[in-house]
Each structure stands twice: as C-alpha cells, then as structure tokens.
Design a protein around this motif. Structure first.
Motif, PDB file in Angstrom:
ATOM      1  N   VAL A   1     -12.263  43.404 -98.660  1.00 34.60           N
ATOM      2  CA  VAL A   1     -14.046  43.240 -98.915  1.00 34.60           C
ATOM      3  C   VAL A   1     -14.150  42.966-100.414  1.00 34.60           C
ATOM      4  O   VAL A   1     -13.135  42.440-101.057  1.00 34.60           O
ATOM      5  CB  VAL A   1     -14.355  44.826 -98.780  1.00 34.60           C
ATOM      6  CG1 VAL A   1     -14.214  45.703 -97.605  1.00 34.60           C
ATOM      7  CG2 VAL A   1     -13.947  45.716 -99.947  1.00 34.60           C
ATOM      8  N   VAL A   2     -15.433  42.258-100.658  1.00 35.22           N
ATOM      9  CA  VAL A   2     -15.600  41.689-101.942  1.00 35.22           C
ATOM     10  C   VAL A   2     -16.937  42.466-102.320  1.00 35.22           C
ATOM     11  O   VAL A   2     -17.607  43.203-101.840  1.00 35.22           O
ATOM     12  CB  VAL A   2     -16.005  40.257-101.360  1.00 35.22           C
ATOM     13  CG1 VAL A   2     -14.901  39.474-100.948  1.00 35.22           C
ATOM     14  CG2 VAL A   2     -17.171  39.957-100.727  1.00 35.22           C
ATOM     15  N   ASP A   3     -17.213  42.281-103.737  1.00 36.06           N
ATOM     16  CA  ASP A   3     -18.319  42.569-104.352  1.00 36.06           C
ATOM     17  C   ASP A   3     -18.620  44.016-104.181  1.00 36.06           C
ATOM     18  O   ASP A   3     -19.893  44.264-103.968  1.00 36.06           O
ATOM     19  CB  ASP A   3     -19.488  41.690-104.149  1.00 36.06           C
ATOM     20  CG  ASP A   3     -20.733  41.743-104.917  1.00 36.06           C
ATOM     21  OD1 ASP A   3     -20.232  42.209-106.245  1.00 36.06           O
ATOM     22  OD2 ASP A   3     -21.832  41.135-104.800  1.00 36.06           O
ATOM     23  N   GLU A   4     -17.606  44.909-104.363  1.00 29.09           N
ATOM     24  CA  GLU A   4     -17.922  46.339-104.528  1.00 29.09           C
ATOM     25  C   GLU A   4     -17.373  46.962-105.810  1.00 29.09           C
ATOM     26  O   GLU A   4     -16.651  46.293-106.559  1.00 29.09           O
ATOM     27  CB  GLU A   4     -17.275  47.035-103.026  1.00 29.09           C
ATOM     28  CG  GLU A   4     -17.675  46.553-101.926  1.00 29.09           C
ATOM     29  CD  GLU A   4     -19.178  46.876-101.507  1.00 29.09           C
ATOM     30  OE1 GLU A   4     -19.771  47.866-102.292  1.00 29.09           O
ATOM     31  OE2 GLU A   4     -19.918  46.363-100.614  1.00 29.09           O
ATOM     32  N   LEU A   5     -17.850  48.235-106.076  1.00 27.15           N
ATOM     33  CA  LEU A   5     -17.196  49.090-107.242  1.00 27.15           C
ATOM     34  C   LEU A   5     -16.314  49.908-106.801  1.00 27.15           C
ATOM     35  O   LEU A   5     -16.556  50.885-105.771  1.00 27.15           O
ATOM     36  CB  LEU A   5     -18.484  49.450-107.866  1.00 27.15           C
ATOM     37  CG  LEU A   5     -19.489  48.543-108.586  1.00 27.15           C
ATOM     38  CD1 LEU A   5     -20.704  49.452-109.316  1.00 27.15           C
ATOM     39  CD2 LEU A   5     -19.145  47.632-109.423  1.00 27.15           C
ATOM     40  N   PRO A   6     -15.016  50.024-107.276  1.00 28.16           N
ATOM     41  CA  PRO A   6     -13.997  50.711-106.943  1.00 28.16           C
ATOM     42  C   PRO A   6     -14.324  52.295-107.121  1.00 28.16           C
ATOM     43  O   PRO A   6     -14.155  53.043-106.175  1.00 28.16           O
ATOM     44  CB  PRO A   6     -12.974  50.482-107.828  1.00 28.16           C
ATOM     45  CG  PRO A   6     -13.034  48.894-108.295  1.00 28.16           C
ATOM     46  CD  PRO A   6     -14.471  49.029-108.306  1.00 28.16           C
ATOM     47  N   ASN A   7     -14.811  52.702-107.931  1.00 31.89           N
ATOM     48  CA  ASN A   7     -15.329  54.333-108.321  1.00 31.89           C
ATOM     49  C   ASN A   7     -16.543  54.593-107.248  1.00 31.89           C
ATOM     50  O   ASN A   7     -16.381  55.637-106.860  1.00 31.89           O
ATOM     51  CB  ASN A   7     -15.729  54.583-109.687  1.00 31.89           C
ATOM     52  CG  ASN A   7     -14.559  54.661-110.618  1.00 31.89           C
ATOM     53  OD1 ASN A   7     -13.386  54.358-110.202  1.00 31.89           O
ATOM     54  ND2 ASN A   7     -14.823  54.859-111.922  1.00 31.89           N
ATOM     55  N   GLN A   8     -17.435  53.833-107.196  1.00 30.37           N
ATOM     56  CA  GLN A   8     -18.597  54.004-106.281  1.00 30.37           C
ATOM     57  C   GLN A   8     -17.920  54.224-104.505  1.00 30.37           C
ATOM     58  O   GLN A   8     -18.359  54.873-104.221  1.00 30.37           O
ATOM     59  CB  GLN A   8     -19.814  52.924-106.569  1.00 30.37           C
ATOM     60  CG  GLN A   8     -20.692  53.272-105.502  1.00 30.37           C
ATOM     61  CD  GLN A   8     -20.814  52.532-104.083  1.00 30.37           C
ATOM     62  OE1 GLN A   8     -19.955  51.669-104.034  1.00 30.37           O
ATOM     63  NE2 GLN A   8     -21.751  52.842-103.325  1.00 30.37           N
ATOM     64  N   LEU A   9     -17.046  53.078-104.508  1.00 33.04           N
ATOM     65  CA  LEU A   9     -16.787  53.169-103.257  1.00 33.04           C
ATOM     66  C   LEU A   9     -15.928  54.461-102.931  1.00 33.04           C
ATOM     67  O   LEU A   9     -15.868  54.974-101.856  1.00 33.04           O
ATOM     68  CB  LEU A   9     -15.816  52.206-102.872  1.00 33.04           C
ATOM     69  CG  LEU A   9     -15.270  51.526-101.717  1.00 33.04           C
ATOM     70  CD1 LEU A   9     -14.706  50.248-101.566  1.00 33.04           C
ATOM     71  CD2 LEU A   9     -13.953  52.632-101.268  1.00 33.04           C
ATOM     72  N   CYS A  10     -14.989  55.000-103.913  1.00 35.63           N
ATOM     73  CA  CYS A  10     -14.319  56.257-103.566  1.00 35.63           C
ATOM     74  C   CYS A  10     -15.100  57.323-103.645  1.00 35.63           C
ATOM     75  O   CYS A  10     -14.978  58.244-102.929  1.00 35.63           O
ATOM     76  CB  CYS A  10     -13.278  56.284-104.809  1.00 35.63           C
ATOM     77  SG  CYS A  10     -12.299  57.699-104.918  1.00 35.63           S
ATOM     78  N   ASP A  11     -16.141  57.600-104.688  1.00 41.26           N
ATOM     79  CA  ASP A  11     -16.983  58.560-104.598  1.00 41.26           C
ATOM     80  C   ASP A  11     -17.755  58.830-103.266  1.00 41.26           C
ATOM     81  O   ASP A  11     -18.002  59.946-102.978  1.00 41.26           O
ATOM     82  CB  ASP A  11     -17.863  58.377-105.760  1.00 41.26           C
ATOM     83  CG  ASP A  11     -17.354  58.596-107.050  1.00 41.26           C
ATOM     84  OD1 ASP A  11     -16.151  59.153-107.043  1.00 41.26           O
ATOM     85  OD2 ASP A  11     -17.872  58.030-108.026  1.00 41.26           O
TER      86      ASP A  11
END
Length: 502
Positions: free
Chosen positions: A37-47
C-alpha cells in the motif's frame, strides 16, 4: 554418542529457518501473494485496526478514453475522426502519477504528515493497482489464507509495517519485515463503484509481534538485538528504535517505511522458542525428563525408565477388572485392543497407537479424553491438521461432553473469546448422570458373562478327545471340504459309471 541435550538442541535448530528461503528473513517485495500500500500513516493504520474497525482497499481508477486523449496517449484525426494510439496505455503506477497520486512506497511520517487530511483519516488503504489487478491479487491472498485456516486452523495473514534492508556480506541485499499486525481478510459483495469484489481486513485479536525469525537471525549471526514489541508500542516508535540500532552498528543497512499485506508463518519458530531450556518453568531440565530420554534414545539414572517402548500384543483381561466402569469407562464402542490402550494411558503408561485410516483412532481418543475427565485430569489434545481436531470435538459434542473441552485451535480463538468460554463453563452446572446408568451396566455385565462362558466352552477340551470344541469344529469343516472336493472330482472323472448328463 551425543548427549540428550545435544540431540535436543540439534532437533530444535532444525525448526529455525534463518536462511534466505524464509520470507521472514528474505521477503521478496514483488511476489504475487502480497499486497503493498502507499500514502498511509503507520500509526493511523495501526490505531484503526486495533480499535476494531475494518479497512478496505482502494484501486487506481482506470483511465477513460477521454482522459487518454487529454494526456496524449490517443490522438484523433480531425479529418477522418479515426483514433490512433500514440503510445502504449499506462500501467496503474504510471497512470496514478499522471492523475496526482503519491506512488512512493516509502510511507509519510506520522509526525510530519497532516492527520487531518481525508486520505489519512478514512478506512481505505490505497494501492497502485487497477481494479481487476487488485481483485486478482486479493483473491489469491484470500484463497491461501482460507487454505491455511482449513488445514491447520492458523491464520497466517499479517500487515507488515517497516522493512529492514540488510546484507550479510553477499552481493544481494535482502528485506525483512519488522512490525507485524495479525489481521483477518473477509470477502464481500461485488462493488459496482470499485468494479471489483469488496475485501476488508480487520485486526484478528492475536498479539502484535516483531519478526521473531529475523530477530533470532540478527542475534545469532550479527550479535544485534531487535527491540521488543510491547503492548503499548506504536509502529513509529518501533521503527525509530530499529533505525537508531542500525545507524550505530550497521550503517550500511537501510530502514524502509514500506507496508505490505502478506502471508507469514511463525509456527515452527514458536516451537523453537518453546523448546529453549531456559523457558521451561521452575528451571526444569528437559534432558532429565524420562520420556524425552526414551524418545531421544538416552540413558537416565533409572534404567527401567529408559528401556525401549514395549509393544502390546495381547489385550488386557479387562473383563475381570472390578473397577472397569469407574476407572476405564467407555463413551463410544471399543474393541479389545482399543480398550487395552485406554487402560494403559489411564494407568500412566506412555503409549503409541498406530493404525491406517478408519481403524477407530479418533474414537479411541474420545474414549481416552472421557476417561481422563472422569478422573478429574486435564488433557491437551494436539494435531497437525485442523480436520483431526474437529472430528474429535464433534464426537465429544455429540455425547454431551463438549462443554468440558476448550477450543484453542481455531484462528478465532482470541484472548477475549477464550476468557468468555472459560467463564461460560465455570457458570454452568452439570449434574452427574447417576440415573439410568445401572440398567445399561447390567446389560453389559450380562453380555460379557454370556460371551465369556461361550469362549470358555468353545476353548475347553471336549470329554476325552484331547481337542477343544473349536478345534473339533475346525477339523470337521476342513474334512467336509475335502470330502466334497473328492466327490466332485470323482464325478468329474466319471469314476462311478455315471455320465455327466445323467
């Protein structure tokens, strides 16, 4: 001759695959059973996943004919109005750049990017595939996940956040995933808007882990210790720790902020860790266990405890046991060899039961579990295939013993579900089924007595013949067969003067 501990360590080492054949050590980013995947935020994805929400996948919209004309891929002859292809149509990544998508696999940093942007606060994961390509990729992953679940009951699907590009001195660099979130993949209905089936991922409820295989690889080969993933650890902080570690000790290595949905198998590594001597409770020593000494061919202090396994040939005379119903009960039918196996196990003997399919092994296991429950014992039943576990569980449910068994093999057996099932069983009251037992026990005892009397008579000497009834009947049957054969042969040869027609 190697010691027990040396033999055990050799076997344990075989479970740990730290070679480049293991994708946990050498992950090929271009393989077809993973999705980046592209253009995502790691912390936001995890949360989002940890909060119990599901996330979908966004494809790159395919270009329309009008867009291809505007971008110069197709021209129109003003005189004839015929269309002509000027250059090949763009692939998904090329077209994504054309229409303004960020196609860099290196994800933005949570602390630099604006989390208020809609694309960073939705429930969609951006990919750089056209709808039909994304559908094919997700279908392949989904089928492999379902195969693993159906065969082993294990969900091996993870969202990998962060990859370490490393080298052991060779010419080729390798990639290893770092922060791993276990997820489940569900297939939904066909989406008209996306022009593909709707697939969603959600947090499976299992523990978030680091790459254990790669961790052991770095520890054994490079004397590097990857940081632990604690319950409160977020991806950004973890990647910072890894980056600090390699900048100090391996400056030529590189940390990448990649994210990938892929299949990763930890089963053998978990066994490797469980067999580590220091992890056993109360400083127990595996090499001193008498069963392990037997299995590995060692000799302990007590020679009797380490003799080779006996092979039972004759069944036990369980009909003569006074406590047969109380100590060795049967909940399913069993022949003499199966009942003898139950007696050995309940008496604490180490037993190996072999037999081809259809010979009643699962039936014997159910009887063993029931007999152990009757004595207040705990039983751990394990099998390589999920189907074997399910057969036993279904049989236990059919005889109303399912409530005494806690299912730990399913991929859905999360901590919450296990605790809920334990509470349900603790709150449930089970009456001992005293009524109705005496009558079938009486029928059983009478049948046993009749069969034993018959066996005694058929195997006892008949008067002064010095032969048992069984031997007499056997010889009589054989002589009858010989006489019949001789008679037919004489008729065939026309020895008695009659023609065949007559």
């Amino acid at each position: 001759m190697p010691t027990i501990l040396e033999t055990l360590e050799n076997l344990r080492t075989r479970l740990l695959d730290t070679t480049r054949r293991n994708r946990l050590v050498n992950f090929k980013l271009g393989q077809k059973d993973c999705l980046r995947v592209v253009d995502e935020l790691p912390n936001q994805l995890c949360d989002v996943l940890i909060d119990g929400k599901s996330m979908s996948f966004l494809p790159i919209p395919e270009p329309s004919e009008k867009q291809l004309i505007e971008k110069g891929y197709i021209s129109i002859n003003p005189d004839t109005e015929e269309k002509e292809e000027i250059k090949p149509p763009p692939n998904a990544k090329q077209w994504a750049k054309e229409i303004g998508f960020n196609t860099d696999y290196e994800l933005p940093n949570n602390y630099d990017a604006s989390e208020t942007e809609e694309k960073h606060s939705d429930l969609d994961l951006q990919t750089i595939f056209y709808p039909h390509e994304l559908d094919i990729r997700l279908k392949k992953i989904y089928q492999k996940v379902q195969l693993s679940i159906n065969e082993t009951g294990t969900n091996i699907l993870y969202i990998s956040i962060g990859f370490l590009e490393w080298n052991d001195g060779g010419n080729k660099n390798s990639f290893a995933p770092l922060f791993l979130i276990p997820v489940s993949l569900e297939k939904g209905k066909l989406s008209i808007k996306k022009k593909m089936y709707e697939y969603k991922i959600s947090y499976s409820g299992q523990s978030i882990v680091s790459n254990l295989s790669f961790k052991e690889k770095l520890k054994n080969d490079f004397n590097l210790v990857l940081p632990e993933v604690e319950e409160e650890t977020n991806p950004e902080d973890y990647l910072k720790e890894v980056k600090k570690l390699i900048e100090t000790k391996k400056p030529t290595w590189k940390l990448h902020r990649y994210v990938s949905l892929s299949l990763l198998n930890f089963s053998q590594l978990l066994m490797y860790l469980d067999l580590q001597p220091g992890r056993w409770p109360n400083n127990a020593k595996l090499e001193d266990h008498p069963l392990i000494s037997k299995l590995l061919g060692g000799i302990g202090n007590d020679e009797d405890e380490n003799e080779p396994f006996d092979i039972s040939e004759e069944p036990y005379p369980f009909d003569t046991y006074d406590d047969i119903h109380e100590k060795y009960p049967l909940v399913l039918d069993a022949d003499s060899s199966q009942h003898s196996a139950i007696i050995e196990v309940i008496d604490g003997q180490n037993t190996v039961i072999e037999g081809p399919p259809g010979t009643g092994k699962s039936q014997t296991i159910v009887n063993l579990i029931a007999a152990a429950i009757n004595q207040g014992k705990s039983v751990l039943f394990v099998a390589e295939k999920q189907a074997a576990l399910k057969v036993v569980q279904d049989r236990l449910n059919n005889i109303n013993l399912g409530d005494f068994c806690l299912n730990l093999w399913s991929h859905r057996s999360t901590k919450t579900e296990v605790f809920s099932n334990i509470k349900k069983r603790l709150d449930k009251y089970h009456k001992y089924p005293q009524r109705g037992i005496e009558k079938p026990k009486g029928v059983y005892e009478k049948s046993v007595e009749e069969l034993n009397n018959y066996a005694d008579k058929i195997n006892s000497e008949w008067k002064s013949t010095k032969y048992t009834l069984h031997q007499i009947f056997t010889r009589a049957a054989r002589y009858k067969e010989l006489l019949t054969h001789d008679l037919l042969e004489s008729i065939e040869n026309n020895e008695d003067g009659f023609s065949r027609k007559e």
